[in-house]
Each structure stands twice: as C-alpha cells, then as structure tokens.
Motif scaffolding. Sequence first.
Motif, short mmCIF file in Angstrom:
data_model
loop_
_atom_site.label_atom_id
_atom_site.label_comp_id
_atom_site.label_asym_id
_atom_site.label_seq_id
_atom_site.Cartn_x
_atom_site.Cartn_y
_atom_site.Cartn_z
N PHE A 12 -34.41 44.32 -43.56
CA PHE A 12 -33.36 45.05 -42.85
C PHE A 12 -32.11 45.38 -43.82
O PHE A 12 -31.40 46.32 -43.48
CB PHE A 12 -32.76 44.29 -41.58
CG PHE A 12 -33.62 44.14 -40.51
CD1 PHE A 12 -33.33 45.14 -39.44
CD2 PHE A 12 -34.61 43.21 -40.18
CE1 PHE A 12 -34.13 45.26 -38.26
CE2 PHE A 12 -35.42 43.34 -39.07
CZ PHE A 12 -34.99 44.12 -37.83
N GLY A 13 -32.30 44.71 -44.86
CA GLY A 13 -31.38 44.93 -46.09
C GLY A 13 -29.87 44.55 -45.69
O GLY A 13 -28.94 45.15 -46.40
N ILE A 14 -29.56 43.69 -44.73
CA ILE A 14 -28.28 43.36 -44.30
C ILE A 14 -27.35 42.47 -45.38
O ILE A 14 -26.36 42.91 -45.69
CB ILE A 14 -28.37 42.71 -43.12
CG1 ILE A 14 -28.85 43.53 -41.89
CG2 ILE A 14 -26.87 42.19 -42.78
CD1 ILE A 14 -28.98 42.89 -40.57
N VAL A 15 -28.17 41.52 -45.89
CA VAL A 15 -27.54 40.74 -47.04
C VAL A 15 -27.46 41.38 -48.22
O VAL A 15 -26.45 41.48 -48.81
CB VAL A 15 -28.24 39.39 -47.24
CG1 VAL A 15 -27.69 38.55 -48.23
CG2 VAL A 15 -28.22 38.42 -45.83
N SER A 16 -28.52 42.05 -48.54
CA SER A 16 -28.57 42.82 -49.95
C SER A 16 -27.57 44.01 -50.00
O SER A 16 -27.28 44.37 -51.05
CB SER A 16 -29.99 43.22 -50.16
OG SER A 16 -30.32 44.26 -49.35
N TYR B 54 -24.45 43.76 -49.36
CA TYR B 54 -23.11 43.29 -49.74
C TYR B 54 -23.32 43.28 -51.51
O TYR B 54 -22.46 42.90 -52.18
CB TYR B 54 -22.78 41.91 -49.21
CG TYR B 54 -22.45 42.14 -47.83
CD1 TYR B 54 -20.91 42.56 -47.63
CD2 TYR B 54 -23.34 42.13 -46.80
CE1 TYR B 54 -20.50 42.75 -46.44
CE2 TYR B 54 -22.62 42.50 -45.58
CZ TYR B 54 -21.47 42.68 -45.25
OH TYR B 54 -21.07 42.69 -43.93
N GLY B 55 -24.54 43.05 -52.01
CA GLY B 55 -24.72 42.85 -53.40
C GLY B 55 -24.31 41.68 -53.94
O GLY B 55 -24.35 40.60 -53.40
N THR C 247 -20.10 38.14 -52.52
CA THR C 247 -20.48 37.09 -51.74
C THR C 247 -19.22 36.76 -50.76
O THR C 247 -19.30 36.31 -49.51
CB THR C 247 -20.52 35.99 -52.41
OG1 THR C 247 -19.58 35.57 -53.47
CG2 THR C 247 -21.77 36.08 -53.32
N LYS C 248 -17.73 37.24 -51.44
CA LYS C 248 -16.60 36.91 -50.39
C LYS C 248 -16.85 37.72 -49.10
O LYS C 248 -16.57 37.24 -48.04
CB LYS C 248 -15.43 37.27 -51.13
CG LYS C 248 -14.42 36.95 -50.32
CD LYS C 248 -13.03 37.37 -51.04
CE LYS C 248 -11.87 37.09 -50.35
NZ LYS C 248 -10.42 37.22 -50.93
N GLY C 249 -17.18 39.09 -49.45
CA GLY C 249 -17.35 40.01 -48.17
C GLY C 249 -18.31 39.48 -47.28
O GLY C 249 -18.17 39.50 -46.21
N LEU C 250 -19.66 38.96 -47.76
CA LEU C 250 -20.60 38.61 -47.08
C LEU C 250 -20.23 37.41 -46.15
O LEU C 250 -20.75 37.43 -44.91
CB LEU C 250 -21.76 38.28 -47.87
CG LEU C 250 -23.10 37.67 -47.30
CD1 LEU C 250 -23.44 38.56 -46.03
CD2 LEU C 250 -24.10 37.33 -48.01
N ASN C 251 -19.80 36.35 -46.73
CA ASN C 251 -19.20 35.21 -46.21
C ASN C 251 -18.20 35.44 -45.13
O ASN C 251 -18.26 35.03 -43.97
CB ASN C 251 -18.85 34.20 -47.17
CG ASN C 251 -19.67 33.35 -47.65
OD1 ASN C 251 -20.67 32.79 -47.11
ND2 ASN C 251 -19.81 33.43 -48.96
N THR C 252 -17.07 36.38 -45.34
CA THR C 252 -16.08 36.94 -44.39
C THR C 252 -17.04 37.28 -43.13
O THR C 252 -16.40 37.06 -42.10
CB THR C 252 -15.27 37.83 -44.93
OG1 THR C 252 -14.72 37.16 -46.08
CG2 THR C 252 -14.42 38.41 -43.96
N MET C 253 -17.84 38.33 -43.43
CA MET C 253 -18.41 38.86 -42.14
C MET C 253 -19.36 38.07 -41.38
O MET C 253 -19.41 38.08 -40.14
CB MET C 253 -19.28 40.29 -42.51
CG MET C 253 -18.20 41.29 -43.29
SD MET C 253 -16.79 41.86 -41.93
CE MET C 253 -17.72 42.31 -40.45
N LEU C 254 -19.95 37.02 -42.00
CA LEU C 254 -20.89 36.15 -41.30
C LEU C 254 -20.01 35.01 -40.61
O LEU C 254 -20.19 34.71 -39.26
CB LEU C 254 -21.89 35.25 -42.33
CG LEU C 254 -22.78 36.07 -43.02
CD1 LEU C 254 -23.31 35.17 -43.99
CD2 LEU C 254 -23.77 36.28 -41.76
N ALA C 255 -18.73 34.98 -41.15
CA ALA C 255 -17.65 34.21 -40.41
C ALA C 255 -17.18 34.90 -39.22
O ALA C 255 -17.09 34.23 -38.13
CB ALA C 255 -16.39 33.81 -41.45
#
Length: 287
Positions: free
Chosen positions: A163-167, A169-170, A173-181
């Motif tokens: 699905f390429g959702i995590v990738s 964000y490249g 990591t801050k943006g990924l963690n923020t959106m997962l939060a």
Amino acid sequence: MSSDTSASTAPTVEKDMLPNADKETIDLESQTYPIRHIETHHEDPDLIKIGDNWVSRKELFAAFGGTLNPGYNYPPSRKFANPAPLGLSAFGLTTFVLCMANVNVRGVTSASVVIGLAYFYGGFIQLCAGMWEMLLENTFGATALSSFGGFWLAFGAIETDAFGIVSAYGDDTKGLNTMLAMFLLAWFIFTFGLLLCTLKSTVAFFFLFFSLDMAFLLLGIGHLYPDSDGNPHLGLTRAGGYFGLFSAFAAFYNAFAGLATHENSLFVVKAVPMPWSPLFPRKNKSH
C-alpha cells in the motif's frame, strides 16, 4: 427446542399481547416457548415489572442483541443467529495477538503476524458480523462491530508494504508518528462515544469499551512522544498494550456470555448490570 424447556432458560412472551391469553405456551416459527405473565403499569404502559422493579421496555434491549441480559428480551421475530459472539471473538483474538507484541512478550517487537488476522478475522469477519447486526435492528452492534472491523482492515493496510503508506513518509519519522497518533486518537474519540452508550449495560460490557478506549489513548500519546530513534514511547506503548489485553479478555468473556447456555455448557455467565442501570436489582422500589 422442546416444549418442556424450563421458563428460566427459554425466551418469554407477554401474556397480554397474545391473541389468546388463555394459552400457556406460544409457538413461534415451530418453536414452543412457555409464557410468563408480565405486569404492565396501570398509568404508563411502557413500564413493565421485573421482580420489584418497574422498567421501561426500551431499556430491555441489550446493546448486542440481548444475549448478555438473558430472560429480559422478547423472542426474535426471525430465525437469525446472534452474530455478536462472532464479532467479539474476532475482535478479541486479533487484539490479543497485537497487544502481545505491544507489551514485548518474550522480547518480541514486530507485530507482522497480526496482519493476516487484521484482514481476514478482525477485519472481514467482524465487518460481516456488524452487517448481520443491522438485520437484527441493532444499531449499536452494527456500528461498533462494523467500525472496528474497518479499523483492523485499515491497520492491515498500514502495515502492508504494497500500500506504500509508511514508505510515503520516507525519513520523516516525526510526520509518520504524528499521523499514526492522530489515527489512534481519532479512534479514542469514537470509542469514547460508544463507551457512553454502555453506561446502562453490564459491567463486563462497559469494561470492554473502557479498557479499549484507554488503549487507544495511551498508544496514540506514545506516538506523539517517540524516543530518539523515532520509535513510539516504550512505556506508553506497553501500558496501552496491557489495556488492549484487558479489552481482548473482556471481549472473550462477553463472547462466551453470548454462546454459553444451559443446553450446551455446564458454565453460563450471569449478566451483572451497572449499578445505576434500571435492571440493577433494587429493593422496595415503587411508583
């Protein structure tokens, strides 16, 4: 079910609602149920007497189709099995496996094995159970089970590389963690609304949604405050995992309550209403 089934375990029908009130049994779709007369309040027909308590008919419909409050609900109007135990089992089992990784059982940190469960059991099967709840005219059950089925499908998609959702964000990591939060905290808000709708249900049912809500909150905050390597906060993630395990076991308990009967089990679960519920046993209550 045979005609000599005891009144304590069989569904009941109000005698004053029958075409022939002199009958002692009623046949509903080739099944014979004993009749127990239910007293109706002389001033308010919506109130019926259970023991020493006057209870509104509307309060007798349990959130998941009535199996957690045996003896208080009318027989079903159609031959359709209660899908709640299936949905609860799918939710509980998938949550159990994921939260074992969250609490780092035996040093495990990867939850990849839960992806299959998220798609096929916690996701698809639970979604089906929610749709079947719709046929039982159970809005709460349909909303809760279908929504959490959707949660597990979304979780599986996030964890699936294709699905390429995590990738996407490249290295952010801050943006990924923020959106997962935000993802988890949004589910916390939604679950809190469901929690409020369980305040008049049973203690076990309330505890299921309370522990789940706490799990979403702690896991969400854990992503807001990651460590120096960009991983979710270890302490908050573990705490959320433990609350998730509490929720999983509560789901198993409620599922068993809907499955076990005097006909198929030596052990049955008795519903314990919340203390402020109209179904909570009280003495000397009168109008």
